[in-house]
Structure formats: C-alpha cells, structure tokens
Enzyme design. Structure first.
Site, PDB file in Angstrom:
ATOM      1  N   ASP A 488      24.686 -10.413 -18.446  1.00  0.00           N
ATOM      2  CA  ASP A 488      24.559 -11.863 -18.508  1.00  0.00           C
ATOM      3  C   ASP A 488      23.115 -12.221 -18.180  1.00  0.00           C
ATOM      4  OD1 ASP A 488      25.319 -14.580 -18.577  1.00  0.00           O
ATOM      5  OD2 ASP A 488      25.531 -14.592 -16.401  1.00  0.00           O
ATOM      6  N   GLY A 770      25.393 -17.473 -22.629  1.00  0.00           N
ATOM      7  CA  GLY A 770      25.825 -18.741 -23.197  1.00  0.00           C
ATOM      8  C   GLY A 770      24.681 -19.693 -23.441  1.00  0.00           C
ATOM      9  N   ASP A 771      23.453 -19.302 -23.093  1.00  0.00           N
ATOM     10  CA  ASP A 771      22.297 -20.175 -23.266  1.00  0.00           C
ATOM     11  C   ASP A 771      21.897 -20.278 -24.734  1.00  0.00           C
ATOM     12  OD1 ASP A 771      21.938 -20.947 -20.678  1.00  0.00           O
ATOM     13  OD2 ASP A 771      20.669 -19.259 -20.172  1.00  0.00           O
ATOM     14  N   LYS A 897      31.981 -12.041 -25.443  1.00  0.00           N
ATOM     15  CA  LYS A 897      31.319 -10.996 -24.655  1.00  0.00           C
ATOM     16  C   LYS A 897      32.191  -9.752 -24.590  1.00  0.00           C
ATOM     17  CE  LYS A 897      28.659 -14.082 -21.607  1.00  0.00           C
ATOM     18  NZ  LYS A 897      28.334 -14.425 -20.201  1.00  0.00           N
ATOM     19  N   ASN A 920      32.800 -16.376 -16.152  1.00  0.00           N
ATOM     20  CA  ASN A 920      32.673 -16.197 -17.593  1.00  0.00           C
ATOM     21  C   ASN A 920      32.264 -14.779 -17.964  1.00  0.00           C
ATOM     22  OD1 ASN A 920      30.170 -16.570 -16.416  1.00  0.00           O
ATOM     23  ND2 ASN A 920      29.293 -17.592 -18.189  1.00  0.00           N
ATOM     24  N   ASP A 921      31.945 -13.960 -16.979  1.00  0.00           N
ATOM     25  CA  ASP A 921      31.587 -12.561 -17.237  1.00  0.00           C
ATOM     26  C   ASP A 921      32.725 -11.605 -16.905  1.00  0.00           C
ATOM     27  OD1 ASP A 921      28.884 -13.324 -17.856  1.00  0.00           O
ATOM     28  OD2 ASP A 921      28.502 -13.482 -15.704  1.00  0.00           O
TER      29      ASP A 921
END
Length: 1286
Positions: A488, A770-771, A897, A920-921
C-alpha cells in the site's frame, strides 16, 4: 470467567443463527424467485470488482464522473472465471455466495421485528479454535502432515505383537511429543487472537434499551439497536447516523482503521432525524423502517431507504458510520445499527483466518511421500528375500527356530505367511527413515526464530517503542523466498504528512541552502540551522525552514513574497478552531493543511471564517476580507479559486496544477513563466508536489455581471456542468503568475534505500493504492520505484475492454522489440575481491549485472484493472507486468488488491508478501503467502490480520534480507543434515538384514532406536537451525544478492534432498561394513570372541553418533556457546545415558559397549571409519569453495579477513535530478494535490457554522446541556457539490 462464558455462548448462538438463516433464506429464495428471473442469485466476482471500483469514484478521495464500464460489462452468463479464484476468494472474503440476502429490513427500537431475521450479532471472531473444537480441529490439521498420519498407522501396527519387534513406546512417545508441541504452539497463537477479539468484544457502548441508555459490551449490540457514541470513541458497528451535537447534523470521523488515512472526513444525518438531538424520549420512540442493501465489503458505497411518516428518505454512504471509525471533534452522536459483527464492512474486508503453509512444508510432504515409497520398496525387497530364504533354508531350522502357530506347516505356505509378516515388521524397524522428530524440531526452530525476530532491537522503532512481532511461527523461512512484494502507499510508504519544503516567488527559488564559496546546494541534516520564527506568536515549533533568504525578503516587505503568502492564507477551505487557547487547523487534505501552516509560520495567519468573510493576521495586522465566491476544487478542474473583496477592491486568487494555470496566464510574462517552469521541473525532479499560484484583479461591474450569469448557470437544469465550466473558464483567465509551492509528501524513513536494496536482491515491488494517478506516480519517483533512466513508463488508463487489450498488446510488443535488440544479461551480480589491493585484503566491488540500466514500469488505473483482471486478459496483463521492474496500480479497491495478488500466486508460482496498514489492505494481506502489517499511528486492522508486524516499511529490509534469509538458510541446512543422519542411521538395519535372514532382527538396542533422534542428535541440529549464519547481519544487508538462493529454491529442493539421502546411504554402508569387517571373527586380547550381535550393534551405534556429530561440526559456520554445549554435550550425554540405562536400569545390551571400549580395536575401527567418511567431505568442500565459490563464500571470506575494516559501502545515490540523457519528457508531474471538491458550498451556506448568539430555546432538541467550551469552533466538512456563490 463470566464474561468469557458469555462470549462463548454468544459465539455458539451466532453459529446456530447463521445456519438457521442460511437454510431459511435459501429456501425462501428458491420459493420466491422463479428460474427464469434475470436476477442472478449472487453477483459474480467480476461484478464485485466493477461495482467496487465504480463506487470508488464517489468516495471522499476519489474522482467523480468516471465510473467503471458496468454498462458494457458482459451481461450474458457468468464468465468462466478460473475456478481457483471463485473457490479461494469466495471462501477468503466471505463473498455473496456465502449466504443469499437480497434486502435487509430493520426497525429501530423493535427487537422483536429484527429478531425474526436472525441478523448477525456484534460478536466478532478472528480466532480459529474454541475450547470445544480445539483438540479435534487441531489434530485434523496436524494429521494433514503425511508423517504424522504415517506414524499413527505405524503405532497401530506396533500394537500387534505378531509383527512388531519393537515396543509401541518407540513410536508413541515421539508422536505424542510432536502433537503436543505443535498443539501448544497453535494454542498459544490462537490465544493471542482470542485476547485481541475479547478486547474488542468487551469495549463499552451506550445502547438505548427500554427508553434508557444502558452501558453494554460491543458483543451484545444487535441490529436495530440505537447507540450513543462520544468524542474519540470507536464506532461499535455500521450505523445509520440519526443526530449529532454539531449543527446541521454533521459529525467528523477518522478512518485510519479502514484506509490508514488520518485526515478527518465528515458525515451528515438526515434533516428529519437531526431534530432528535439527544432527546432520548424522541429517539426511543423512533419507529421508522430501514430497507437497505445486504452486507457487502464495499467501504465506499451504501444504498438504502428510510420509510417514516409515510415518506421515503434516500440513504447513502454519507449517512453511514462504519465500524472501526473514530469519532472526532463531535461531542456525541446517535445512530441505529445496520450491520453488526461479521456483517460489518470492516469484517467483510477482513476475510477468514487461513491456514498458511510454506513451500518447504509442501515440499516436505512430497519428500515424505517419496520416502514412504522408498521404505515400502525396502520392505518389499526384504519380504521377497525372506520368502526365498525361508523356502530354501529356513524350513530346515524349524526345530531350532520354530515357526509361530499362525504359520501354516507346509513350506511354501509357511514361507509366504512369514514373508508377509516380515513386511510389516520391517515397516516398523525401518520407520525411522521417515523422521517423526523432524516436525518437532521444525516447530521448535520456527518458534525460536520468531522469538529472535521479536527480540531484535534493530527492528524496534525508537520514537514509539514498537517492536517487530512475529504473529505466526510457521512462515519464517518463507521470508527468505519472497519474490513479489505488494505494498500500500498511504501510511505504508508515506507518513501521510505534508511539509512545506520549497517555493518559487516572482522567478526566485527559495528553500535551498547555497554554499557561498561554491554556489552549490548544501544537503540539509540535523546540524543545519533552521530559520528562527519565534518572533511570530502563532508559529509552530514543528515547522522547519532553512533558507534565510525568504525571511529576509519578508522582513524587507517584498510585495511579491507578501502577496504569495497572503494568497496561501486566503485561498483554501481550511477550518480553524481555538482549542485550549491554541489555534488549530482542520483540513480534509494534508496538502492544504501544509500550505496554510506555511503561511501561518511566515506571519500570514488564517484566523477564522464565516459564511461570507475570512479573517487573517498579516504580519501582526488583522485583515478581514469579504468572501464573494468560491470556485471549488475538483479532480477535473485541478484548481480552486476564491473571489474576495477588501477596501472596495475585488481580487481573484487561484492555485492549481502548473499545466492548468499556465494555460490561463496573461500574455507578457514569458520570463517569469520560464524561470518558474525551471523551478517546477527542479522541484518535480526532487519528488516534491507542486502547485502554481496566480491572481487577478476584477472590475466590480464585470463581477456583478459574471455573478448573475454564474447564478443562472448554477440553477440551470439543462447542461448545467457545461455552462458552469464555461463560466469558470471566463473568469479564470488572464491571470498573473505569482509563483509555485513545493511540498513534500514525507516518505517513511529509509523507504528509498529499502526499495533499492530489495530490488537488488531480486524482489519485485508492486504498489497497490487507492490514490489517484498523479500522486502515485510522484511517490513512485520519490521512493525510486520509477526513475528517469527507465526506457519507458507504460500507462494503462482505458475505460473499455478493447482499449485495454490494445494498450496491453502495444506495450507487450514494445518490450519484445527492446528485448530482441538488447544483449542477453546474466541474472546474478558478481562480487570480486582483490586480495592484493593496496588498501588491504578484501576490497569489494558489487556489480549488478542482473539489473540492466533502464527497464520498464507499468502504471494502471482501477477502471482499466477491472478488464485487465478478467479471465480473457489476465494472462496478457501479467505477461506485461511481470517484465516491468515496477508496477503501480492506482484507484484500486480492496478486492482488486487481493485479485492482483491472487493472479501472481496462480500463474507465477512465486512467494508473495503483502504489506499495508489499514483495513482496506486486509484482503490483500490475507491473500498473500505472507502478510505484514504496519503498526504505526494508523489503525490496527492490518496488524491483527497479518503474519508479521513492523513499525516502519524500512524494517522490511532487515526482516527479509537478514531474518528471512537466515531462517531459510538455517532451515535448509537443518533439513539436509536431518535427512542425512536419519538415512545413515536407518539403513544400517537394512544392511544387517542380509546377515540375519531378513528376519527383522534389529541391529541397535531398542532404547537407542527410541532416543537417537530425541536425545543423541537432536540438540546439535536444533542449535544449527536456530543460530547458524553464513554471513552477519551487516553483510546480509550490504550484499542484497545473497538473498537470491531463496528465490531459486537453491538450498533445499529435490536435488539437495537426493544428495543428502545419497550421503546418508553411503555413510550407512561405511558405518556398517568397516566395523563388520573388523569384528567378524574378532577376538579380544584374552582370546574371547567379540563377534556377537550386541557388541557389534553397540560399536556401530557409538561410531554413528560420533560421525554425525563430526559432520555437524563441519556444517556449522557460526559457532556460539550453544553450539559448543549441544555438540560436545550430546557426545558426553550419549555415554552417560548408555551407562545409566545398561548398568543402573539393566538394559538388554548391558556391558556390550564397555567391553568393546576396553579393546584397542574399537578405537582403531572408530578412527578409520571417521577418516574414511569425513576426508572426502572435506576435500569436496575445499574444492568447491576454492575453485567455484558462491557469493556467500566470497562474502564470508571477506567477512573473516576484513572484520576490522571500518569503511562501509557507499550508499546508492538517492537524489534524482531530471535526466539530460533522455529524449522523451518524464511523465512525472509535480502536481499531485490530494484535495477534494465540495468544501465551498457548506462554508458559504453557513451549515457548518455554529450560531454565534443562539436565540433562547433555539436548541430545544437537547444540545443545550452539552455545549462544550469550544462550541464556536469551526470544523472540517465533507465533500458536496462543486462551486458556490455568496
């Protein structure tokens, strides 16, 4: 004890409810839904990805207006996804096929209605075992190991006296020991998970029960309950926000547990429920009905409807607080529980605890299976030989050796039965060729290696005191075989902290420290003196700036510099608050916070704002500006503007991306544009994030005309966006360039060096974030994933399947063309040593021949990744990605991911590691072979789901290159030696069979057979497996290519096993036949025969122990006190135990060894055997080390001869400047502003402002009693529609 019992009961109730719910819902679904319905019973995995990415466009950090091509997705039957994806991910992430729930219906304050649906309670469980299922479940897992199952079968055979020549104790004791040691270790691991679960389940929450607030544990919260949350508390479940302490129903949350981001986000309840305030009576009588989507893992999407008072109120994600969020800057709020426990989005993203096994474990299972077949072959050979001997010879000795009563008297039949029984007898005698103690030793070694990781002070982050932690004890050697790292970005590579670093004002660059003698920039270090800003009462002690030229210009009242910082203090949507007499800012993006903070420290302080004014302090003088309009930021405009009025003068201030601002500049500024562009290139080359600043004076009459047209466009129902864009373009032109800012998205310490070293080691690093694309690319340059020396950087950003396919095929051809024209390169680096160097022995040169200059990088967006991961294109995507040195996936969802990791696992057959810091990871962490959680300032969800946790990304370097490589090296060396010594021991029985008519007579004492692996040879090999190292930690990091054997499985594989087995085979042959020749018809000095079986067996056993001990001495490269104690202690212990057993207890072989040791022949035989066995081994090793040394041999040679050398290898140059060698322009842009749209509307509407003088009785909803002292503060707000006017 009561709490523990209640939690166990809740768990059992939850399991029963889940089963009832599954059977009821499935049956009702089959009854209600016709077969011809077009609605699929469960969305396929590709739909999850498309829908998840599409919702990403609407989240607080995402781009709007761009969605995944859901309309163009295949609408026919489910595409034939690879079965392993379905099986693995449906199980892993609790996908919708787990149970079918098409709609959730909830009535607040109505437990009877909600109970009929048996929704999940708020009890969560990440552990695997309970007190009831631990023994059967753990035994089931352990007997998946073939060796354990094999020895269980042997134990059963040994209980049959007619076929067993050994007592069952010889197998039962080691087997029970193995199961107990492994079970205790597994119980300890799961106990830690239970503790974590209990800590969460026992958190307290206020629940509205029977019209009163009652304190309850989280585990007892149910769907439909109304709960009260207070400032700085975790949200207990996924709740629908009802009312808050803030005006207009706003509340502020921190989502670090979910996505690792510490900046605040806002939520807003419905206006209809906002009126409840904290009136418990009104909230307790609330009887609406909520209908919403079923539980899913999409963090940024929620669809539902509230039916109340004969009206339907739409519900979206802005009205939902997710479990794991922390309430900030909000005194209290009330919400109704929508999803609880394992149905919450946080837990849906956590996945199931998966049983992970290393590649060595899988290889061992295969090898054990092969050894079993080898054992059966030997048993079959002995069976046939026994049958032949009994037929030809044995039948004539029945008077001396009578047959058992079970054996038929006729010769042929009797020989056949005896041979059959001998088969099982030899299966028992030769069972030690399958080493049961192997698994005990492996578990002990792994446990000790885990402790070494936990105790390593070099893996401790001093500022927080957080140590690395091995949360599992079964994967250590896998750390030495990592080929792909999936990382991430936010919170993992970066600190998510922005600092104002440099700027360009009126063509002059500030921020560099220039050496007056050479005119070159000096490097800033801890000894560099920063600018003194203490004269400013609002300055922040944490703010550092080192160029005194900027403060000198401000002291001289330079108009350009003053206007520059005045713009930064005015053009933003930051909120201010006075907290305990200290001015604090709240910004929804760290970029804006850094810019406003910089203006503050240089004397231009943003003080406060109202819906129609902004107040600042300019060098001590307070200035108030009338706020006329905010042209808000979004990811399409890439700029924001404010229009202000002061002293009758109207001015527009604008900041944005350089490419956007430059297109809108007024003519005649070529010189200023040129110099500013040079500075922008320099800033971007250093990995800084840049914005351009500009302004424009407006005529009052023109502005009034423009404002009217803007209002007309804003209320238009036809092509509103197009009309607004045209209005914006009209006023945001003919700007005057003021300068540029450069802020640093601070990487965590040591990230570039760590990535560089891991790349040299042969590990490929993929960043999954997510960027947005610009941010990810700039971070890629900062941490050296992307460099200007690369041949090309491929960007895949298509929106349709055909476009993605075309881009992938195009890039594949480019790679093939380059590979076809380039020279073949070796994959290994070479370390050479010049022994006759002038500077001494061991000068080294590290040549990265395997890392050719250039290479490719791939950047792919989430909407393109949807198609790239589809079954049709996944192999094409992987083919392109695997040939790139770096891969960056932007705007990806948590499930994407996991899919990327799974794709590499399935097709590349490589060991993968995923590292992250947020919820989220979690799916990615659990999908990878090894998951690493960053236990920093962000949430702990990733840590709880991980196998290892570290405080900083840079610790991965030591974790992999030192502990991982050592663990793999030690385990491989341990296994090679273990199989060698067991073959040498067991095959002596096989040779003995030729001289005892294949009767299953044992050569050794049964006691010796039982304890050979447990006592006589166990401790030295354990010390080898725990403490062995070929090179020290410093050189392991200094020469990363030492890691490459693990990538190639070079130290232990089938070939190495056969080599060890052959070595053991030859050793057993020499061990048996040299003593056999010496003692055959042997006599002692008194003429008495020494050719008896017990003496011969004792001699061979003693020489065997000595030989395998000498062998481990040769195998040991790193001697510690423990090695000396275990090696020499084992020899001493052997003789002591032999004496104690035979003379004190009275063993069967009493006096045999003592008799043999009283004769010179014993010592001569021992010496001859040892020399014959060890001399070839030493000669072989000397030859390979001297003639064909490995990289490890060379580094070890250097380490021995240069132990006192003080010089260290020069670090890689981490500074990246724009390359003059490249003809194409770098895709890197300094613009990577992490701001979001929508602040302006709430600011100018006054919704987020508290009334300064509230009217009496205006807060009858119950807020009056709980107003805080800082009630007049202003807080950060959530995204809303774009540009607004006053």
């Amino acid at each position: 004890m009561v709490d523990d019992f209640e939690l166990e009961i809740l768990e059992l109730e939850e399991e029963q409810a889940r089963r009832r719910r599954r059977s009821r819902v499935v049956s009702s679904f089959r009854r209600d839904v016709p077969r011809t319905s077009k609605a699929r019973p469960a969305p396929v995995l590709l739909d999850h990805v498309i829908e998840g990415w599409g919702s990403k466009g609407g989240d607080v950090g995402g781009e709007k207006g761009v969605r995944a091509p859901t309309a163009k997705a295949p609408t026919k039957k489910t595409p034939p996804l690879h079965s392993s994806i379905y099986e693995t991910l449906n199980n892993l992430f609790n996908a919708s096929t787990r149970e079918i729930e098409t709609e959730r219906r909830i009535k607040p304050n109505n437990p009877e209605f909600n109970a009929q649906f048996n929704y999940a309670k708020n009890y969560i469980k990440t552990s695997k075992y309970t007190l009831l299922n631990f023994i059967p479940y753990n035994l089931f897992e352990q007997f998946q190991r073939l060796a354990n199952f094999y020895f269980l079968c042997l134990l059963v055979l040994q209980l049959i006296p007619v076929i067993s020549s050994l007592t069952p104790v010889t197998t039962a004791v080691p087997l029970i020991g193995v199961l107990m040691v492994t079970g205790i270790k597994d119980a300890y691991d799961d106990y830690q998970r239970h503790r974590s679960d209990n800590q969460v389940n026992r958190r307290k929450s206020y629940v509205l029960r029977n019209g009163q607030l009652a304190e309850e544990m989280w585990s007892k919260v149910e769907v439909g309950d109304v709960i009260r949350m207070e400032n700085n508390q975790f949200v207990a479940a996924d709740v629908l926000l009802l009312s808050t302490s803030e005006p207009n129903g706003l509340c502020y949350i921190e989502t670090s547990e979910l996505d690792g981001e510490t900046n605040l986000k806002s939520k807003q309840c419905l206006p209809e429920t906002e009126e409840f305030g904290q009136d418990v009576g009104r909230i307790g009588s609330f009887q609406g009905e909520i209908r919403c989507e079923p539980p899913n893992n999409q963090l940024n999407k929620f669809d539902g409807t509230l039916y109340w008072d004969n009206q339907a109120h739409p519900l979206d994600n802005d009205k939902i607080l997710l479990r794991g969020c922390i309430l900030r800057n909000t005194q209290w709020c009330y919400g109704v529980v929508i999803f609880a426990g394992k149905d919450t989005k946080l837990m849906m993203n956590s996945g199931k605890t998966k049983f992970k096994r290393t590649s060595i474990d899988r290889l061992l299972n295969f090898i054990i299976l092969g050894i079993v077949f080898f054992l059966l072959s030997m048993c079959l050979f002995c069976t046939v030989a026994c049958g032949i001997w009994e037929t030809l010879t044995g039948q004539h000795f029945r008077i001396f050796l009578p047959w058992d009563s079970l054996v038929p008297p006729e010769p042929a039949g009797g020989a056949a039965v005896i041979a059959l029984l001998v088969f099982f007898s030899y299966a028992i005698v030769l069972n030690t060729v399958v080493p049961i103690s192997l698994y005990v030793s492996v578990e002990v070694i792994r446990l000790c290696q885990s402790f070494l990781i936990n105790w390593d002070v070099a893996l401790c982050y001093a500022p927080t005191g957080v140590h690395a932690k091995a949360r599992t004890t079964t994967l250590n050697e896998e750390l030495g075989q990592i080929e792909y790292i999936f990382s991430d970005k936010t919170g993992t590579l970066t600190q998510n902290i922005m600092t104002f670093n440099k700027c360009s004002i009126a063509g002059r660059s500030f921020g560099d420290i220039i050496d007056p003698r050479t005119g070159e920039s000096l490097e800033i270090n801890e000894y560099t003196r920063s600018v003194d800003l203490s004269h400013n009462p609002y300055h922040e002690s944490s703010f550092k700036f080192y160029d005194h030229a900027l403060t000198d210009a401000l002291d001289a009242s330079d108009p350009s510099c003053e206007l520059f910082f005045r713009l930064l203090a005015l053009c933003h949507t930051v909120m201010s608050e006075d907290k305990n007499g200290k001015l604090e800012y709240q910004a929804q993006s760290p970029d804006e916070a850094a810019l406003v903070s910089a203006a503050r420290n240089f004397g231009f302080v943003f003080l406060s704002r109202t819906p129609n004014s902004i107040t600042i302090s300019a060098k001590g003088t307070e200035e108030m500006y009338e706020l006329l309009c905010i042209l808000d930021f979004n990811n399409v405009r890439k700029r924001m503007s404010v229009i202000l009025k002061r002293d009758g003068k109207i001015r527009l201030y604008c900041k944005g991306a350089d490419s956007i601002i430059y297109e809108r500049l007024k003519d005649g500024q070529e010189s200023l544009k040129y110099h500013t562009q040079e500075h922008l290139n320099k800033f971007a080359g250093e990995g800084l994030r840049t914005l351009c600043l500009a302004y424009k004076d407006l005529d009052g009459e023109y502005f009034q005309n423009w404002k009217a047209r803007h209002h007309e466009a804003a209320i238009s129902l036809d092509r509103r966006e197009e009309k607004l864009d045209a209005i914006y373009e009209e006023i945001e032109k003919d700007l005057i360039l003021l300068g540029a800012t450069a802020i640093e998205d601070k990487l965590q310490d040591g990230v570039p060096q760590t990535i560089a070293n891991l790349a040299i080691a042969g590990i490929k690093i993929w960043v999954l974030t997510g960027d947005k694309q610009e941010t990810a690319i700039n971070i890629g340059y900062s941490c050296q994933l992307l460099t200007d020396d690369m041949l090309d950087i491929f960007i895949i950003d298509a929106h349709t399947a055909s476009e993605v396919e075309d881009q992938l095929k195009k890039y594949r051809e480019e790679i093939r063309n380059v590979n076809a024209t380039s020279q073949p390169q070796t994959n290994l680096s070479v370390v050479t040593f010049s022994i006759y160097s002038d500077e001494g022995v061991g000068q080294d040169t590290l040549s990265d021949a395997g890392e050719p200059n250039g290479g490719f990088a791939l950047v792919i967006n989430g909407h393109s990744l949807v198609w790239a991961l589809s079954p049709k294109f996944e192999q094409l995507f992987l083919e392109v990605a695997s040939q790139c040195k770096s891969v960056i996936c932007c705007r990806v969802t948590p499930l994407q991911k996991a899919l990327v990791v799974d794709l590499v696992k399935r097709y590349k057959k490589a060991v993968t590691l995923a590292v992250g810091d947020g919820a989220n990871d979690v799916s990615m962490i659990k999908t990878a072979h090894i998951g690493v959680g960053i236990s920093g300032q962000e949430g702990l969800q990733a840590v709880l789901a991980s196998d290892y946790s570290v405080a900083q990304f840079r610790f991965l370097e030591r974790l992999l290159l030192v502990h991982g490589r050592w663990s793999y090296y030690r385990m491989c060396k341990f296994l090679r030696y273990f199989f060698y010594k067991n073959f040498a021991f067991t095959l002596c029985h096989f040779w003995f069979a030729f001289f005892v008519a294949f009767s299953a007579q044992t050569l050794f004492d049964p006691m010796f057979i039982s304890v050979y692996n447990l006592f006589y040879t166990s401790m030295p090999v354990l010390a080898l497996g725990i403490f062995e190292q070929d090179v020290n930690a410093v050189n392991s990091i200094k020469f990363p290519r030492l890691y490459s054997p693990g990538l190639n499985n070079a130290l232990f594989n089938k070939r190495e096993f056969f080599r060890s087995a052959l070595h053991g085979f030859l050793t057993s042959c020499v061990l048996f036949f040299i003593p056999f020749g010496a003692y055959y018809n042997g006599m002692d000095q008194d003429g008495r025969s020494m050719a008896d079986q017990q003496t011969f067996g004792s001699v061979v056993a003693t020489i065997l122990v000595i030989v395998v001990t000498v062998q481990i001495c040769l195998d040991t490269s790193y001697w510690t006190m423990f090695n000396h104690i275990t090696i020499w202690g084992s020899l001493i212990f052997y003789f002591l135990l032999q004496y104690f057993y035979n003379f004190v207890i009275g063993g069967e072989y009493v006096g045999a060894l003592a008799k043999a040791m009283g004769e010179p022949m014993f010592y001569f035989t021992s010496l001859l055997t040892i020399v014959v066995l060890m001399l070839p081994v030493m000669a072989w090793r000397f030859y390979w080390v001297d003639v064909h040394p490995t990289l490890s041999d060379k580094v070890r040679f250097k380490q021995r001869h240069d132990a006192k050398m003080a010089s260290k290898r020069s670090d890689h140059d981490m500074l990246r400047t724009p390359s003059a060698r490249r003809s194409r322009r770098s895709i890197r842009s300094g613009y990577a502003f992490a701001h979001q749209e929508g602040f302006g509307r709430l600011i100018t509407s006054g919704k987020i402002m508290r009334p300064r003088n509230p009217k009496p009785g205006a807060m009858s909803n119950g807020r009056t009693s709980n107003l805080r002292p800082d009630a007049n503060r202003v807080s950060v707000v959530a995204p809303a529609p774009s540009t607004v006017e006053v």
